[in-house]
Structure formats: structure tokens, C-alpha cells
Design a protein around this motif. Sequence first.
Motif, PDB file in Angstrom:
ATOM      1  N   GLN A 261      72.339  76.159 157.371  1.00 40.26           N
ATOM      2  CA  GLN A 261      71.596  75.542 156.274  1.00 40.26           C
ATOM      3  C   GLN A 261      72.539  74.802 155.331  1.00 40.26           C
ATOM      4  N   HIS A 262      73.711  75.391 155.129  1.00 41.86           N
ATOM      5  CA  HIS A 262      74.706  74.732 154.279  1.00 41.86           C
ATOM      6  C   HIS A 262      75.174  73.406 154.892  1.00 41.86           C
ATOM      7  N   GLN A 263      75.431  73.425 156.194  1.00 42.97           N
ATOM      8  CA  GLN A 263      75.835  72.185 156.877  1.00 42.97           C
ATOM      9  C   GLN A 263      74.712  71.153 156.836  1.00 42.97           C
ATOM     10  N   LYS A 264      73.499  71.598 156.971  1.00 44.59           N
ATOM     11  CA  LYS A 264      72.363  70.682 156.934  1.00 44.59           C
ATOM     12  C   LYS A 264      72.236  70.040 155.557  1.00 44.59           C
TER      13      LYS A 264
ATOM     14  N   GLN B 191      72.580  66.030 154.633  1.00 48.11           N
ATOM     15  CA  GLN B 191      71.537  65.263 153.942  1.00 48.11           C
ATOM     16  C   GLN B 191      72.066  64.607 152.672  1.00 48.11           C
ATOM     17  N   GLN B 192      73.093  65.208 152.070  1.00 47.18           N
ATOM     18  CA  GLN B 192      73.606  64.684 150.813  1.00 47.18           C
ATOM     19  C   GLN B 192      74.931  63.961 150.993  1.00 47.18           C
ATOM     20  N   SER B 193      75.231  63.502 152.239  1.00 43.07           N
ATOM     21  CA  SER B 193      76.518  62.856 152.507  1.00 43.07           C
ATOM     22  C   SER B 193      76.650  61.510 151.815  1.00 43.07           C
ATOM     23  N   THR B 194      75.531  60.901 151.401  1.00 43.63           N
ATOM     24  CA  THR B 194      75.600  59.578 150.764  1.00 43.63           C
ATOM     25  C   THR B 194      75.685  59.668 149.240  1.00 43.63           C
ATOM     26  N   THR B 195      75.663  60.870 148.681  1.00 43.87           N
ATOM     27  CA  THR B 195      75.758  61.016 147.220  1.00 43.87           C
ATOM     28  C   THR B 195      77.194  60.866 146.766  1.00 43.87           C
TER      29      THR B 195
ATOM     30  N   GLN C 256      78.484  72.884 147.101  1.00 45.74           N
ATOM     31  CA  GLN C 256      79.318  73.848 147.819  1.00 45.74           C
ATOM     32  C   GLN C 256      78.475  75.079 148.148  1.00 45.74           C
ATOM     33  N   LEU C 257      79.042  76.004 148.888  1.00 42.92           N
ATOM     34  CA  LEU C 257      78.327  77.181 149.398  1.00 42.92           C
ATOM     35  C   LEU C 257      77.716  77.966 148.258  1.00 42.92           C
TER      36      LEU C 257
END
Length: 1515
Positions: A1401-1404, A1408-1412, A1421-1422
Motif C-alpha cells: 500500500q505504501h508503494q502504491k 500515485q503521488q510520484s508527480t507531486t 513516508q511510511l
Amino acid sequence: MAAAAAGAPERVLPASPNWYCSRCSDASEDGSLFGFAARNSICLLVVRSGVPTFHGELVGHTERVSGFSFCHYPGQSNYCASSSDDGAVKIWDVQTLATVTEHTLHQNIISALHWSPQMKDLVVSGDEKGIVICYWHNRSNSQQFFPEPRTIFCLTCSPHHENLVAIGYKDGIVVIIDISRKGEVVHRLRGHDDEIHSLAWCPVLGEEGLSSWQEEGQDAINGCSLEEVATVTKSCYLASGSKDQTIRVWSYTRNRAVMTLKLPFLKRRGGSFESAVKERLWLTVHWPRSQPTQIFSSCFGGELLQSDLVQTGKRKWVLLGSSTEGQNHSRIVFNLCSLRSEGRELLLSISMDRDVKCWDLATLDCRWTMPSLGGFVYSLAFSPVDTGCLAIGVGDNMIRVWNTLSINNHYDVKTFWQGIKSKVTALSWHPTKEGCLAFGTDDGKVGIYDTYSNKPPQISSSYHKKTVYALAWGPPVPPLSLGGDGDRPSVTLYSCAGEGIVFQHNPWKLNGEAHDINKVIRGTNAIKHKLPAHTEISWKPDGSILAIGNEDGSMEIFQAPELKLLCTIQQHHKLINAIRWHHDHAAQPELSYMIASGSNNAVVYVHNIKNVIENPPERPVTITEPFRTLLGHTAKITSLSWSPHHDGRLVSVSYDGTAEVWDVLKEEPLHNYRGHRGRLLCVQWSPVEADCIYTGADDFCVHKWVPAKQEHSRPPQGKKSIELEKKRSLALKPKAKKKKKPLGKVPAVPDSECAVPTVNEDEDAVETPLEENGLLDQEAGKAQQEPEERPSTEGHKDSPTHPPLACAPDVQKPPVTFRILPVRKEHIKPGPDSSMKRKKPRSILPLSTSLDHRSKEELHQDCMRLATCLHSKGQKEDLPSCSRDHVHLGLFTNRPTLYRLMEAEGRSHLENGHPELFQQLMIWKGELKGALQLAAERGELTDQLVALSPMAGYQAWMWTVEAFTKQLCFQEQYVKAASHLLSLHKVYEAVELLKTHSFFREAIAIAKARLHPEDPVLKDLYTSWAAILEKDGHYSLAAKCYLGAAAPYDAAKVLSKKGDLTSLKAAAELSLIAGEKELSVTFSFRCAQELLSAKNWVGAQEVLQQHESLLGQRLVFCLHELLHKCLSERNPVQNRSPSIPCYHSWVVNQDCSFIEIVTTVWQSIFGVHTAEQAQNMFEQLQNIQYPPATSNTPPQQLLFYVSHELTLALLSHQTASWKEAVKAILRAVTQSYDAGNFTLMHEICNIIVPGDCDHLREKLDSSDIQSLSAYRSLQAFVAYVQLYNLWWNFPGDSLILEHGTLTSEVCNNEQSTLGCQISCASTSSSTEGIHDTEARPEEFFHKKDDGTSSETDSSINLNLLKKRQALSSCGVLLSEQHAAVQSVRRDISRVQQSLATLIHQHQKNNLQQSTTDEQDLVETQLPLSSPSMNEVGEPISLPDLMKQLTEANQKLAEFPSSIKDLPFPDVLECCLVMLHVGAQRVVDLDPELREQCLHLLQKFRANDVYREACRKFFT
């Protein structure tokens, strides 16, 4: 955008832009895209003032793209055009990346292309022969013009007049044509002295805006009329850049240059200007629309200049990027174009330094640099110290170090080229020293770079003979490991190359000699036979174990530091390309012993060698069974990489053009990447980003991609694989160009007679120039080599311009004649007219003969003249002068005149191409030495001359034979040359000549006939030929060579490489004959296994009986045969093989038990009578271990594993070793249990321990806890089988079907407890939890007691009594200790699953937020609170999960090893089955057992446990 498509790469390092093209890059009209030609495709980038992004590629050309241009007509910015050396001009749509239309009207190489800015569908192109083609793609109409018979270098369409096109030629002429008037030349502009590289129209219409120019051209204006002046004001200017180092600005109306700008000589900092740089100049010009008074141009060494056309004074230029060091290109610039993006005017440039740069025209500073690659990507390596630094080894002789973690610049790449000078094929970072990078090259060089300094690399003084394929840092081995702690390095560098040798380099003393580790391997392991050629090396991360892959497909595992051989893995049968160890920080420590390997046979094998490493054997063992097999690729495996973020996650790349991510433990393919257009060569899993992988391929690109975004899960098969191969071949295999022959000019002649020099050049162009941007792959930065590498200028364009084809079409060419040698097609049959058809021999004195066939009067005059000369008294001194003008009379006068006649005849023979007749005349004159020397210099020695050479003396003969030998070698007649060397008694030279040119058969014949039998040259011939034959797959002939070289060990190994039955059998017999018993045993056992797979037990026993040491295996095969026969009669195993079993005709008593039958056969057939013999066989078989069975294990293989364990059990039975017998039977039963084959487990229990196993308990030592624990486990499995037999053999089995709806609810309702499921199965609709004591499990099992009708008798018969006793005996399954252990293990599994879900879920979320922005990334973070839920539905934090996992592990550690180490059936599952059987009222369940079942179910209750148990026994 194309980059947003599913499966597209996140980032790309593209192929380098093509060199020496007048226009191979351009920007779109709307300023969104920039495209450049790279090899045979076009790379498209989304341009921003910041970092660019990859948009996609235009793929379709089969050869180098020579021109590219966007459509600049308003509203048509999504269209572009390209030209290629394949003769095609294509129109593209950049939104779909597809071809709109194309034409192939050009017959020659296209050298220039431009899309008219004034017409939305007009594309103009020109070729090397001067042909200009205008193509209107909307109406598929075209026109062809031929303005000048010259080579076109560039052309550009006017932005103001739709009919004007300016063309620049190779000889420096610029012409302007009007296409509306059939290509009429409007202006011919002369002034340049060399090639025209670029043309640019002024973006502003008219010539009145630049006042300073008018001063320079004032005289011309004053001499014009008013009408002419008006015309001038309506015209425009044209700029041209030439190789003559000048830029000229031309006036359209004045037909001359109004300004000339000469390039300045700029000194680079720290060095002087090189004169050779002038020869490499490429002068491109660009006239931006936003600055009509400025012209931007390239300069000598990669600098860019801004020239101000209205500024007065001498210095009119400004250097771009002068504010800071390092902004400019380091090599010449080929193309410039501009666009407007985000309110900025940007200039884009491409250069020979393989960088694409973006400049801000307002500040003249470089905004960003996009690096590119000019060769195959051979190697990728992430730094273990500076995480995120990716080293890239490329075929353009350079290393790139990419900082993938850079935030401001996504393409932060540093390039290293000093000291390399060859393709970089291998890379490896130092494990602890920052910035220390080792590299290996194609020419065998090994060096170490310090990436944080500008110093040249350290180069090892020991070179490999062939390409370096692998580098690895590892602990030192002898002799480097023998020094003290301060005298030796902590780690050393190991290199493996194509010749099959591994060198150990001392990084402290690279100038010292490297050590061949084969010497250490031979000394430590006492090996005398030839070692296989090594192809791959890999150290275990802790440095304790070294794995070496070999050319024959084997892998050897060595223990450091003495390199003791632990085992050999015989799995692959082809060359090993990649070996990778699993990382050592896995959740399960045993995973660190997994090693993955890939070879040329397209299969990835994973082996777990934990037992071999933890318990090293005294002698090396051979492993033939893999731990996991990963099938899917369709071509050879080139590289592997384990995920450092997951356990058992592997990515592999292959020649099939795809990368595959595997779940190794499940043997499942997860994701397949197909973004490359070529064969993949290397792969690295990012050590920082868990879901990012980097791959390199022979398409000159590095891709960063995300596995989770891929559409496919496995490599393509069938048609998809064929389509992918076509896509790859389209990029890598260009079509050969066909030369057009002028019609009616050249007669048809055989290819061997045609003297056109471009045939070989075209073949070379297919092999080498396309490999590197239309240039050679060996472009290593040498300045003096660059002019020779230009395919579109001097080096390539001039090559086809030979006189017969370079003339203009309208010029009459002289006829070309070819001398055609007479070819005798048919044998002339003898007949009456055959003498007339014989060719008359050529006269050796044709000049004299022809003069003797003149008219009668002339012949009479000769007679008179000859008589006068011979008989004139007192005039003997005038005799030569008398015949000086009539040399043909020399036959009848004196010797000097005869010599003059021979000289005249000789000159005639040489002019007519008959040197052999000239040589014959010299021999007649007695000048034999001169004839021999002249023939040797001209390469015209013949067998006749060599035969006559002894007449000139012994030394002359020797010299002639040596010269003739060299001539024959030049003519590739090596066998004949060797024969002549033998005439000089040069046997060794003759043998070496034949060996060098692969005539091994002839060389061996000579060596055997002329040399001593023990001569080492003969052995070297055999081994060299064998190596080549082995590489080509001729294994039988290679084995003969090894036998001839007295190397039977290698002969047997090469025979077995094919791996089929006959090859293995021959290899075993050969090893046995040669005395290699251990090797023969290995091959015999493999051969027997192949026969066993074909169900041929007779043949298997025949192979095994040749070796006494395989008697134990013969017993296993015997038991396997009897067991297979017994099971076939009962038909429990599905036989998938179409082959008919081949059993022995052993006489056995069918009334005896299976154990007695096996024992009888062993005694009567194999002679195993005594306990001592049985003990020896037991010790022999006990050391052989097979991998644990899984659901994927084939039934035939499972049966062989079971047979091996049962053989151990029966041997222990004969030696009265009951402890070992119980353990072996238990292993056989659990093998079937783990494989999910309940039927086989049932049959084994019935055959080996019929009824019960109480008789074994009596023979065990009651004080031995381990043996009693093993017995209890075996007893439990026997009871487990009986329990299911009771259930399945009930007459009321139909009751199971009546519970169908219940089963569905039990198995599918994820939220209900078991008690809730039971109440739902009845009429109740309440949903009570598992904590409600009223919802007891027995409600479920008593539901249908009243409604079931069965026929019962008043008295209990014997059958019911047996069933009741059997049910009571199943009480051993209700072990509370085992239930507790199983409950704890379930808790551990549940917590681990929660942790896995949390991480996923953390990786997901991160994905999803890689463009922020960076702030958002920090906040994601975790989290301390995760989405995982407990039983009540509340979220569980990460510390709570870790605490639960620790507590569960502590609980598990408290149990005795006798309970937790041995297998045991699922206790809760057994409870459910027993309650179900008792609920049917067919056999009464003991109340005590019932209470015990209910107690265990309530004590260890869990929803998922009930659900899994119900699913298992209901299905």
C-alpha cells in the motif's frame, strides 16, 4: 502524449543524433516538440525550459535517417517528414506516431529535405545526384527537377515565396529555383569555395530594414533604375554556411553577397587552437524569427556564435555560454533550430559530442543538456556506496555516470572517455570505496576510474586476449591472500573475458601482473584435466562463495579463499551469460543461498545450495535438479537482477526484446516490458526506488520503467513474438542498397568482371556504419579519424561517384567496353570438325609476326634492307643503325637487335595484359633472376616460374618459393602455400599457416606425417580445432580431436553437451574406456534418468550395471519400477506419457507384500543378501538430496523422489536401523503430502504400513526422543489417511452435495465467522461472532441428523466395528502441542501478510503521488498508522505488527524441536473431518474425542482457519 501510455518508459537516455546531415533535427511550430534523427528512427522530446521529457519514437525506416523537418504551416504542427538512406520519404503524425504516407521516388541517397513553410502539404527533397523532388502528400502528386549536375548538400524552402527553393551543393555553389517554372534556376550564387552545409532565409521580408548593409552595397543600388530598387525592397536575404569557414549573406535581387562573416579562431581554456580542427568544421546557420538582425552559427570546436548583422566594427559576434565554464559543446555542432516555450525563446543544438543542448536566447546561457548514447548499452551498474549513481557502459567508447536521484536535472550525466578507446562491455563499482569504478572493454582492457576526479583511469598491465564480459570485486585469493593484513588489499578485482580466463587484479598495483585463478583452482582441487572456458563470475554478497559460469553450461561453486570446489551445477547445456546471488537481507535467511543463472537456452534456473554451503562435502557433488525453473523467454538470457526491496523477486532480459519480472518462489511471471526496439543486453533494479528498473539494449537506449504499469505479464509467444522480432529487425537489419545501372550504357557482364568499386563499400555500410549513427562503432574521439568516417560527405558520398556514373544525364557518355573472358560452358565432343574449334595458341612474338604479314612490296623492301645491312662492305659499324627502325628484323641480324626486338615484344605483352609471355621472353634472354624479381613485385609468380627458379641457383630458388608463398596467402590459397613451405622444410611454418586460417584437418595431416608424435604443436592443433568445433556444435568431431590430444575427459564432456540419450550413453562408455570412472558414473546416471523418463527400466538398469558404485541407484530404479507397476495396476497415477512401459520379467510371488517382493528381487537379481551390503548401499544413497516437492513437481519426478526414500527405508529395515527406516518412510509420505498428491500418499501408506504402524513402535528405542517424534508424525499421517478413507467410503456421501450452498458461503463470505456461517446454512439469519459460545461448531455437524434416512440394522456388524476402531485410532491426530505450534505459525504468517500488505500500500501511494513536489513526497513516508485492520476492524500500526511478530517468534522458539521440526497434519482440519464423520451417525464418535475436537477448535479458533479447513475438506 505518447509517454503517458501504459507500459511506456518513465525516462529514456536516447540514441545519439545522426552526424553530418544538413537538417536532421527540427522543432514544431507550436513549440511543444523537438525531434532529431537517431540511427534509423526519429526521437521526439517534449521541450520545456526545464528538463525535457520523452514523447516517443517514429519507427519505420530501415536505414539511417538523413533528414527531418516539421510542418511549420499554421495548424499543421502535428505533421513532420523524414528521409532516409533507404530511399524513402515518410510523412508522420506525431500524435499517433504513425506513418501517414510515403514515397520512394529517389533512385539515389537522399541528402537534404525540408517542409515548405508556405504550403501545408509540400515536402522538398534532394539527393546526391542533384535530383530535386517536390511531393504534395495530400494529393499524392510529385514533380522532379534537375537544376545542376552536382551533389546536393542542403536545401531550404522560402518562408515568404511558396515557389522558391534555395539549394546548396558540395562544390560551394548556391542556386535558387522556382518550382512553378519547372525548376528554373532563378539565381546562381557563387562565392564559397567548399561544401555548403546550411542555408537559412531571413525571417523578415524585404531588404530595407538593415541600414548598415546598404552602405556596403550602395554602389549597386545607385546603378539601378527605380523599378529595380522597388523590387529590391520587396525581396529578402539568404544566409549560407560553408566549410570554407565563412558565412555569406546574399541579396536575392542583387544576385551577390552583401556580407561575409569569417569564423574566429577561438582558443579553449588551457590549450591552444589545433590546426586539424579546421578540417572537421561543420558550419550550420540559423536565423531566428524573433531576432531578424541576429544569425546563430556553429564554430570550429563546438562553440556557438551570435553574429549581429547591424553592429559596426570588426567584432560582430558573441559567444554563447561564456558566462560559466562547460556550457558549450565539446565537438562540432551539426544542426540548430529555435522555438518558443513557456514565454522563452529557446535554441536547440545537436553535436558530435552526443549532447542535445537548449539555450535561452535572452541570456545566451544553456538551460539544459540532454545526453545521448552512441552505441550498444552493454552494461549497467548501480553504486553500492553512492546509491542512485548508475554507471552505463556503451559501445561508443565512453562511460556515463547518471545521478538518477537528481531533483533539478533528471538527466544529470557525467561522461568519461579518457584511456578507454574501445567499447565498454563490463562495469563494477567498488563495494566500499566511493567513486571507484572498474571497467572492461572490447579489446580486453581492464581499468579503474575515480569518478570524482578528472584524472585518467588506471589501466591494468595484464590484457585479456578477447572481450571482457564480467567484472566483480571480491576477497583476495592466493597468491594475493597470502600476505599480511597491511600488504594485501581487502578486496581485489576479478575479470572474465572471451578467451575463458579469469584474472585477479591487485587494485593497489595495477601495473603488476594479474593472476589466473585457474592455477589456484587446479592446485587446491588437484585437477589435471582441462578446465572449461569461464564466461561469468559472481561473488556471494558476504564474499564467502564464488560462482563461476562456463562455456559448456556448467556452474561451479567455490569456497573462498582457497577456491575449494564444493559442487558443480549441471543444469544449462549452453554458454552461461549471467549469474546473480540473492541479496542477504531477506526476511528468510535461507533465500540468501539462492543463485539465479541464465544462458543461451532461454531458461532461467534458480538453485538453492544452502546444504552444500553449510555442510561442505568432502568431495565435490553434482547438482542436476533446479530449485525453481522460470520459463517464458524465447531467446537467450543476457542479464539478471534481483530486487533489493523484495524477497525472491527477479528481473531477466533476453534477446527476445523483452524484460520479465518473476516471482521466483511461485515460479510465476509478473510483468513484461516491451518498450525497447532491439535485443536487451543488461538490466539493473533500482536500489532506491522499489518499483523502478533500468534496462539497456542494442537500440542505443537506456529505459527506466515501472513494472506495475506494464500491460503484459509474460514474454510474447507465437505471433506476438514474431511481430516483436520484425520490429527489432526493422531497427537492426537494414536492407542493402541496390546500385542503379545506366540504361543502354553498360553491357550486362558477370559480377566478377565488373570493376565498380562500390560493391564492397555497400556491404561494409550494412555491417558497420549503421551501428553508430551512420558512422563506425569505434569512434573514440581521435580527431584525425573523423573526416574518414563521414558517410554523407567525403568518405561516403564520393565513393559511388566514379566516372561512368557521375556525369549529368543529358551529357553523352563514351561507350564503356568490358573484357569478357571466354567461358567454356560445354565440353566439346570429338568429331570431324573438332580441330576447327580448337583455339590457336597465342604467339610469343606477335609484333614480329604481324610485320611479316604485310603486303608483298613491304616484305620485299625488308629483304632488300636486310641484305644491305648484312653485306655492306666496311659498314659493319652501321649495322645497328640500319636495323634500329626495323626491330622486327632482329631475328635475322645480330644479338643486340634481337634484344631490342624482345624488349619491344615484352612491352607489348605488358600493355595487353600478358605478363607471363613477357616473363618467358626474359627467360629466353637468360635474365631469369630479373624475371623472378619482377614477377614477385607484381604478384605474378606462377608454378612454372617457381619450377624454373633452380636454374638461377639455390638461394634464388628459396627466395622465389618464399615470395610465391606470400603471394598465394594474399590470394587465399593457403593449402598450396603450405605445400611450398614444406618444399623448404618449413614444417612448423606450414602448420601454423594452415592453423591460422582454420585449415585444421590439413594442418593435422601434415603435423602427424612430418613431426614427432609427442610434439606439443600437434596437441595444440587438436585442442584449437576442438574448441572451434565445440562452439559450432560439431560435438562428435570435437570429441575425436580431444581424444587425439590425449584428453579423454574433455572428449567425454563435449560428447555429453547435446544432452540426448545416445550422446550421454556414448560419453559414459568413452569415459569408462579412458579410465575416467567418476565422469562415467555421472553420465551413466544422467542417461539412466533419461531412460527412466521414457519408462524404459530395462535400458536404465543396463546402463547402471556397468558401474559397481551405482548399485545403490540400481536398487532405487528397481524399487521405482516395482512401485510404478504396482500403482499402474491400481491406476492411481495419471500417465501422461504416450510411451509403453518396458518392465523386467522378474519372477515374483504376487501373494507376498510389496516389501517382501522388493527384498526378494534385491537378493536374487542384485545380490544384496547381508546387512553389511545393505549398510554400504544406505551410506551411498544417504548423501543424495533432492529438492522438496511442491504442487508444481511433475508426478513422475515425485514418484522417483518417493522411490529414493523408500529404498533408504528398506535398506534400514534390512540393517535393523529402525530409526532411519521410520524417518525415510516419513519423508516419502510427506513428499506426497507437500505435493498435494493424496492418492499417492494413500497408496504408499497401504503398501508400506498396511493397517497401522504399531509394529515399528516396538522396535524403536524408547529413550530416543527424535525417533519417537518421527514415529508419532508417521503414525499421524497414517491416521490422517485412514480418517479420509472413512469419510470418502461412507454410503451417505451424497450428503456432501446437500451442503453445497453451505460450502459456498463458508468459502466465499470473507466477513462471517464459522458460527455465523453455520447459522446461515440453517434457517437462522442471525450473524453472531465467534466469541458467542452459543454458536458451537457442533450445530453445523448435527444439522441434518433428523432429516437423513438410512438403512440401519439392530446389531452392529463387523464392518461398523472396524470403522469405529479406525475412527478411534485417529485420536493421535488431536495433538494439542502440534495444534499450538500450527496456530503460532499461522499467526506469524498472518502478521507477515499484513506487513506485506502495508508495504504494498505504501508503494502504491508513492506511485500515485510520484508527480507531486518534494514536500508531498516527504509527507508520504511510511505512516505510523497503516490501512491494515485487526480482528475488530481497527487499524494496526507498524510497531504493533512488529511486536506481534516478535512475540509469535518467541512463542515458537519455546516449543521443543521434536514438535516443531517434524511435519504433522493440520490438527484443526482433522477435527472438522472427525466431527463431520461422527455427525453422519454411521459410526458413532467417541464422546471424549468429540469433546477434544470441540476443545481444540474453540481454543485455536480463527475465521481464516475455519474457512481454509472447510474449503480443503469440502473440495
